[in-house]
Design a protein around this motif. Sequence first.
Motif, PDB file in Angstrom:
ATOM      1  N   ASP A  41       0.839  -1.207   0.000  1.00  0.00           N
ATOM      2  CA  ASP A  41       0.000   0.000   0.000  1.00  0.00           C
ATOM      3  C   ASP A  41       0.872   1.254   0.000  1.00  0.00           C
ATOM      4  N   ASP A 110      -9.935  -4.286  -3.596  1.00  0.00           N
ATOM      5  CA  ASP A 110      -9.115  -3.239  -2.982  1.00  0.00           C
ATOM      6  C   ASP A 110      -8.664  -2.189  -4.006  1.00  0.00           C
ATOM      7  N   GLY A 112      -9.911   0.978  -4.638  1.00  0.00           N
ATOM      8  CA  GLY A 112     -10.157   2.399  -4.393  1.00  0.00           C
ATOM      9  C   GLY A 112     -11.125   2.982  -5.402  1.00  0.00           C
ATOM     10  N   ASP A 113     -10.792   4.139  -5.965  1.00  0.00           N
ATOM     11  CA  ASP A 113     -11.691   4.826  -6.893  1.00  0.00           C
ATOM     12  C   ASP A 113     -11.612   4.266  -8.310  1.00  0.00           C
TER      13      ASP A 113
END
Length: 169
Positions: A41, A110, A112-113
């Motif tokens: 990450d 996972d 996100g946008d």
Amino acid sequence: MGLIIRSSAIHAAGCYTTTAIRKGARVAEYTGRRLSKAEADTAYEESPITYLFGLGDGSVVIDGHCAAMFINHSCDANCETSEEKDRVWIKAIRNIAPGEEITYDYCLYDGGDDEAICNCGTGKCRGTMYSKEESRRRKAAAKKAVLNASNKAAKKTRTKPETASSAKK
Ligand SMILES: [Zn+2]
């Protein structure tokens, strides 16, 4: 087994086989550095492109550095991934002819946008590279966001006492 990387109709580069592959055969191993999810990450916070493969519950990821990282996603793939003793294999789920592009279903999570739009163009295309579960989760989250927005709007309306009392009548 002969795998080559060349430009693909699906996306950028793709992985092709020069030889016939029999159903059930291991096509390639997904190799690379093992990172914790937190390390990955941090390392890829700003990267639009990653080659991460989540192992098991996703707490450890493989940072791809291999031919397999070029294999594109397809909703109607000719391979699937298989985890065996902390190693990830790309395995043929049907017979593959020489010259065919190797594909597997990314089942992304996972993201996100990122919409992770799929361009596989197969009849089974679900329009996204997210897994079915992840797609459901994302749709529910989007719905919740809309509901929250309308709740907020409703709260704003209720701040007008004359509207609230007239609504009760
Ligand atoms: Zn698709």
